[in-house]
Scaffold this active site. Structure first.
Site, PDB file in Angstrom:
ATOM      1  CD1 TRP A 294       2.685   6.553   1.731  1.00  0.00           C
ATOM      2  CD2 TRP A 294       1.297   8.274   2.056  1.00  0.00           C
ATOM      3  NE1 TRP A 294       2.769   7.380   0.635  1.00  0.00           N
ATOM      4  CE2 TRP A 294       1.925   8.452   0.811  1.00  0.00           C
ATOM      5  CE3 TRP A 294       0.377   9.245   2.468  1.00  0.00           C
ATOM      6  CZ2 TRP A 294       1.686   9.536  -0.031  1.00  0.00           C
ATOM      7  CZ3 TRP A 294       0.128  10.332   1.643  1.00  0.00           C
ATOM      8  CH2 TRP A 294       0.785  10.464   0.410  1.00  0.00           C
TER       9      TRP A 294
ATOM     10  CE  LYS B  37      -2.336  -1.394  -6.602  1.00  0.00           C
ATOM     11  NZ  LYS B  37      -1.983  -1.071  -8.002  1.00  0.00           N
TER      12      LYS B  37
ATOM     13  CD  GLU C  78      -1.338   3.756 -17.253  1.00  0.00           C
ATOM     14  OE1 GLU C  78      -1.753   4.829 -16.809  1.00  0.00           O
ATOM     15  OE2 GLU C  78      -0.992   2.808 -16.522  1.00  0.00           O
TER      16      GLU C  78
ATOM     17  NE  ARG D  18      -3.459  -0.037   2.870  1.00  0.00           N
ATOM     18  CZ  ARG D  18      -4.778   0.012   2.684  1.00  0.00           C
ATOM     19  NH1 ARG D  18      -5.396  -1.036   2.194  1.00  0.00           N
ATOM     20  NH2 ARG D  18      -5.467   1.079   2.995  1.00  0.00           N
TER      21      ARG D  18
ATOM     22  CE  LYS E  29       1.900   2.320 -14.366  1.00  0.00           C
ATOM     23  NZ  LYS E  29       0.518   2.631 -14.383  1.00  0.00           N
TER      24      LYS E  29
HETATM   25  C1  G6P Z   1      -2.750   5.829  -6.793  1.00  0.00           C
HETATM   26  C2  G6P Z   1      -1.964   4.663  -7.355  1.00  0.00           C
HETATM   27  C3  G6P Z   1      -2.185   4.577  -8.861  1.00  0.00           C
HETATM   28  C4  G6P Z   1      -3.669   4.487  -9.167  1.00  0.00           C
HETATM   29  C5  G6P Z   1      -4.450   5.639  -8.543  1.00  0.00           C
HETATM   30  C6  G6P Z   1      -5.947   5.431  -8.629  1.00  0.00           C
HETATM   31  O1  G6P Z   1      -2.216   7.010  -7.239  1.00  0.00           O
HETATM   32  O2  G6P Z   1      -0.590   4.808  -7.068  1.00  0.00           O
HETATM   33  O3  G6P Z   1      -1.538   3.422  -9.358  1.00  0.00           O
HETATM   34  O4  G6P Z   1      -3.861   4.483 -10.540  1.00  0.00           O
HETATM   35  O5  G6P Z   1      -4.131   5.746  -7.154  1.00  0.00           O
HETATM   36  O6  G6P Z   1      -6.259   4.289  -7.886  1.00  0.00           O
HETATM   37  P1  G6P Z   1      -7.581   3.442  -8.045  1.00  0.00           P
HETATM   38  O7  G6P Z   1      -7.454   2.374  -7.011  1.00  0.00           O
HETATM   39  O8  G6P Z   1      -8.709   4.383  -7.778  1.00  0.00           O
HETATM   40  O9  G6P Z   1      -7.612   2.917  -9.426  1.00  0.00           O
END
Ligand code: G6P
Length: 607
Positions: A73, A602, A480, A27, A484
């Site tokens: 966090w 996460k 995207e 997380r 990444k």
């Molecule tokens: C965070 C994560 C991303 C994710 C985003 C939305 O920023 O690090 O990887 O795309 O949240 O998260 P969700 O769970 O709503 O798709």
């Protein structure tokens, strides 16, 4: 973001808590701690850094069969040992762990300070322990209920008192909490990954509920002491799904799983005979589906990119006006809810605060909000008016990969369903299905060439800046790809429409800034080739993700990765996979922590 684990039962608590924290690492966190109670003494261990640091200070045979643990966090107060959870009151009677943000902690703290209390941390959470201690008159559950009513903000809390052995109290408002039911033992977790090694029987605690947990049972009540009947649910995930299973990283495993996860998202949802999609979870009648005049999508991060791509599909193929917006923006601009409009909240975790709060605001205004989510039982699917589970299995790496392609799959199915209810013929519907069914094998064929991307990563990971350029449905894919790369390699990357390059980004072009172009064999191919030439003319390095057999692109670009030839419809699936792999290999080259990149979480459960 922060993670919670609690245990009460016959076994020593410390190893179970630490193992649970290890499973919550994904997380994102910066410090961790546990509190274990034995003979009416609470002992707390907490350390900045990874769980390995915490392990070093926890004695191997720590007595005590109930306790709580937390991965923090940081939001309020720097990252250090003291600010890590659990937090205790001044007398060391009560220990708490907390996820979320207490918005009125300053005023609560000032009041308690005026009464002579002395705080030791910079966190918003410590005030909860002090409040509960202040209100405690021999009944922890009662004190927790009184305390949480003074809090403004969000919380998932688990707390324990040294005088009430074997009892954990959990409370929730806005931050998830799940109870795991074992054999004469109980667990509390911020998500099921923390407890899945021990039990698959779970109960989701809802906002406004308080759960009193002992090894042999639990009682759930609301803040007015009314008992609440809870349903015991069974987790469908398997333990091995949250293990690396021979891969070096979860991200690598999840990228390589995609041919199966796309297949899973499709399973049972194709109606070959009628050439359409079947999405029963939308909870909408044929008439209601027919009356949809507009679709609006909102999300964050990678899910936002999936939503953006869906807007191209829905307008082009289903001919339904569709817009996609960042959930964080939507929520605060007092959106107008129009008639015959359906909204989609897209979220892998189903817990992202921005997306959840935007959904609630839309629902308050009378909107029908559907969810496209992965985590079963998470808040967005539970509160939405219907939706689609993408069934990708647990996604552990912070950088989302398999959820993205499965979210796309769900939107392709919805597009097909909408199009068939409008102008699309039976034959066209069947052809659409054929293309969609070819995706898993084509993704496998693309993955089989991963080695080529490893070589490219060696060459290009020295870059400080990167441009990702695409058009049409591949514009969101470019966004995207850039996301990444920056998330896990920390290389600065921007995604743009290739057409937009001359309106600004071209100023960045030089020999050291590579531009990655997505050049599928579609109607915009020639225009993208012109943009590539513009970059080449300015001595920029060009990497092209093209289609096998496209020699013209290969001649212009400095480096090429070719995906298998396929229909234009499904190009985005094939284009995104090489970008995920490139980011992964660049991060490896640079020695980054691929699965847990710095500062990221996460599941972002705070605004
Ligand atoms: C965070 C994560 C991303 C994710 C985003 C939305 O920023 O690090 O990887 O795309 O949240 O998260 P969700 O769970 O709503 O798709």
């Amino acid at each position: 973001m922060c993670g919670i684990i609690g245990y009460c039962g016959p076994r020593p608590a410390a190893p179970i808590l630490i193992e649970g924290l290890k499973r919550l690492e994904y997380r994102g966190y910066d410090s961790a701690g546990i509190c274990v109670a034995d003979h009416e003494v609470l002992t707390v261990f907490k350390k900045k850094g990874k769980i390995a640091e915490l392990r070093k200070v926890v004695p191997a045979k720590l007595p005590g069969c109930y306790g709580i643990g937390h991965t923090r966090w940081a939001t309020h107060g720097e990252v250090n040992d003291i600010n890590a959870h659990p937090h205790v009151d001044e007398k060391n009677d009560i220990a708490i762990v907390h996820n979320g943000i207490i918005e009125n902690y300053t005023s609560l703290r000032e009041k308690l300070e005026e009464e002579g209390h002395v705080f030791h941390t910079q966190t918003d959470s410590e005030v909860i322990a002090y409040l509960i201690a202040d209100l405690y008159e021999g009944d922890l559950e009662r004190a927790v209920k009184q305390a949480v009513q003074l809090l403004k903000g969000t919380y998932g809390i688990v707390c324990m008192h040294r005088n009430e052995p074997g009892l954990l109290i959990g409370a929730r408002n806005g931050s998830p909490l799940v109870l795991g039911i074992g054999d004469d033992e109980m667990f509390l977790g911020s998500d099921v990954t923390a407890i899945i090694a021990h039990t698959k029987q779970v109960v989701y605690v809802e906002d406004g509920e308080v759960v009193a947990v002992r090894a042999d049972g639990f009682i759930t009540t609301d803040l007015r002491d009314r008992s609440v009947d809870k349903k015991v649910e069974t987790i469908t995930w398997e333990l091995q799904e949250i293990e690396k299973e021979g891969f070096d990283h979860f991200m690598q495993k999840e990228i390589f799983e995609q041919s199966q996860t796309i297949l899973r998202a499709l399973q049972g949802r194709l109606d070959h005979e009628n050439g359409t999609g079947k999405l029963d979870g939308l909870n909408m009648s044929k008439q209601e589906l027919h009356s949809i005049e507009r679709v609006k999508i909102f999300a964050a991060g990678t899910s936002y990119h999936a939503g953006l791509l869906a807007s191209y599909l829905l307008e082009n193929i289903a001919r339904i006006p569709c817009t996609t917006e960042l959930a964080s923006e939507l929520r605060y601009r007092n959106p107008l809810v129009e008639r015959n409009t359906v909204y989609f909240a897209v979220s892998q975790s189903g817990e992202t605060a921005d997306t959840l709060y935007a959904m609630r605001e839309l629902q308050r205004k009378g909107a029908r909000v559907l969810g496209i989510c992965n985590v079963v039982g998470s808040t967005i699917p539970r509160e939405s008016d219907g939706g689609v589970y993408i069934h990708s299995g647990p996604e552990i790496a912070v950088a989302s990969t398999k959820a993205f392609t499965s979210q796309l799959t769900a939107f392709y199915l919805f597009t097909l369903l909408m199009a068939r209810m409008r102008h699309m013929s039976l034959d066209q519907g069947r052809v659409f299905i054929r293309h969609l069914e070819s995706v898993p094998d084509l993704v496998s064929a693309t993955l089989a060439k991963a080695g080529e991307l490893k070589v490219l990563a060696k060459k290009y990971s020295v870059a400080q800046d990167f441009l990702f350029l695409g058009r049409g449905t591949n514009y969101p894919v470019a966004l995207e790809g850039a996301l990444k790369l920056k998330e896990i390699s920390y290389i600065h990357a921007e995604g743009y429409s290739a057409a937009e390059i001359k309106h600004g980004p071209i100023a960045l072009i030089n020999e050291k800034t590579p531009s990655l172009f997505l050049v599928p064999n579609d109607s915009l191919r020639d225009k993208v080739i012109s943009n590539m030439k513009e970059v080449k003319a300015r001595k920029g390095k060009v990497i092209a993700i093209s289609v096998e057999g496209d020699n013209e692109v290969a001649d212009i670009a400095d480096d090429v990765f070719a995906v298998p030839a396929a229909d234009e419809l499904i190009h985005p699936f094939l284009m995104v996979v090489p970008l995920q792999l490139l980011a992964y290999y660049c991060a490896l080259e640079l020695g980054r922590d691929v699965d847990q990149p710095r500062n990221l979480a996460k599941s972002v459960t705070v605004e």
